[in-house]
Design a protein around this motif. Structure first.
Motif, short mmCIF file in Angstrom:
data_model
loop_
_atom_site.label_atom_id
_atom_site.label_comp_id
_atom_site.label_asym_id
_atom_site.label_seq_id
_atom_site.Cartn_x
_atom_site.Cartn_y
_atom_site.Cartn_z
N ALA A 210 25.49 30.36 42.25
CA ALA A 210 26.46 30.19 42.41
C ALA A 210 27.35 29.46 41.55
O ALA A 210 28.24 30.44 40.67
N TRP A 211 27.21 28.49 40.89
CA TRP A 211 27.92 28.37 39.92
C TRP A 211 28.12 28.41 38.70
O TRP A 211 28.91 29.06 38.14
N GLN A 212 26.78 29.35 38.10
CA GLN A 212 26.54 30.45 36.87
C GLN A 212 27.86 31.44 37.10
O GLN A 212 27.68 31.88 36.79
N HIS A 213 27.35 32.05 38.19
CA HIS A 213 27.45 33.29 38.73
C HIS A 213 29.44 32.88 38.78
O HIS A 213 30.49 33.97 37.55
N LEU A 214 30.21 32.58 39.02
CA LEU A 214 31.49 31.80 39.50
C LEU A 214 31.99 31.55 37.65
O LEU A 214 32.60 31.89 37.10
N ALA A 215 31.38 30.71 36.77
CA ALA A 215 31.33 30.12 34.80
C ALA A 215 31.56 31.79 34.79
O ALA A 215 32.48 31.93 33.88
N THR A 216 30.91 32.46 34.74
CA THR A 216 30.71 33.66 33.94
C THR A 216 31.62 34.33 35.04
O THR A 216 32.38 35.05 33.31
N LEU A 217 32.19 34.87 35.82
CA LEU A 217 32.85 35.22 36.21
C LEU A 217 34.82 34.95 35.99
O LEU A 217 35.71 35.87 35.74
N ALA A 218 34.46 33.62 35.76
CA ALA A 218 35.87 32.84 34.58
C ALA A 218 35.53 33.73 33.68
O ALA A 218 37.21 33.61 33.00
N HIS A 219 34.99 32.79 32.67
CA HIS A 219 34.62 33.54 31.67
C HIS A 219 35.44 35.31 30.97
O HIS A 219 36.18 35.32 30.48
N GLU A 220 35.28 36.41 31.96
CA GLU A 220 35.38 37.89 32.22
C GLU A 220 36.39 37.29 32.46
O GLU A 220 36.90 39.09 32.29
N TYR A 221 37.17 36.98 33.18
CA TYR A 221 38.54 37.10 33.19
C TYR A 221 39.76 37.62 32.51
O TYR A 221 39.63 36.51 31.60
#
Length: 221
Positions: A210-221
């Motif tokens: 979950a942490w890695q998914h949200l970190a990736t999502l934020a970086h790509e935002y």
């Protein structure tokens, strides 16, 4: 008198050191809640330290459900909007007057976002007669973290019961004028204080995903 004299000397050294201290861009101050009630504390902190804080922590309230159908319901997106707007308002000239050259809020928020809501983790939707109501459920917490990792809260899609939560949270801070934020995801997971606690191998794997998914999502935002 000797004690008093030593105390005065120590205070003089302290104030001298503060007056000549190096400034830090990352200096932070926690308002408790970003409202005008925090202004006296902010000003007292600034007077003592000799520098205005540039960052602060805000929390998306994990006690609210991660998602709810009503537009005005308690849920993470609405709480994020509340926090973002409050901090942006606090930065306005009539309050702290902390704006960038282009008129954006100058205090950078560290946005704390949990990975499980309390309604799920503590089985708050069970009937009041159920003995498990209010008790922590690791399987329920793992399932929510797994859902986050699988993108259930990335887009609005009724057909798959998916909902736009995390991009919408980022939207709220963008819409409030913040040009930069930091994310603090699932903090203190090594304790037993929050629903995203890591107390088993299965919980660890779900948390990391979950942490890695949200970190990736934020970086790509």
């Amino acid at each position: 008198m000797k004690f008093l004299g030593n105390s005065i000397f120590i205070l003089m050294v302290l104030f001298f050191n503060l007056a000549n201290a190096q400034t830090f861009d990352g200096l932070g101050f926690f308002f408790g809640s970003p409202t005008t009630a925090g202004i006296p504390l902010h000003n007292k902190f600034t007077d003592i330290v000799g520098q205005k804080p540039n960052i602060t922590a805000v929390f998306v309230d994990y006690r609210d459900p991660i998602w709810s159908p009503g537009p005005n319901d308690k849920k993470w997106v609405n709480n994020a909007k509340f926090q973002a707007n409050n901090l942006a308002q606090l930065c306005q000239p009539q309050h702290l007057n902390r704006l960038t050259a282009d008129g954006k809020p100058a205090i950078v928020p560290i946005v704390s976002i949990g990975l499980v809501d309390d309604r799920t983790a503590y089985q708050q939707l069970l009937p009041t007669t159920d003995p498990n109501r209010g008790k922590y459920s690791e399987p329920a917490a793992i399932q929510m973290m797994t859902n986050i990792a699988n993108g259930k809260y990335d887009v609005e899609d009724i057909s798959t019961d998916s909902h736009n939560v995390f991009p919408a949270i980022l939207d709220k801070f963008r819409d409030a004028g913040f040009h930069k934020i930091y994310l603090r995801l699932g903090w203190e997971q090594n304790g037993v204080f929050y629903g995203w606690r890591v107390r088993s191998e299965a919980a660890k794997n779900a948390y990391v995903a979950a942490w890695q998914h949200l970190a990736t999502l934020a970086h790509e935002y």
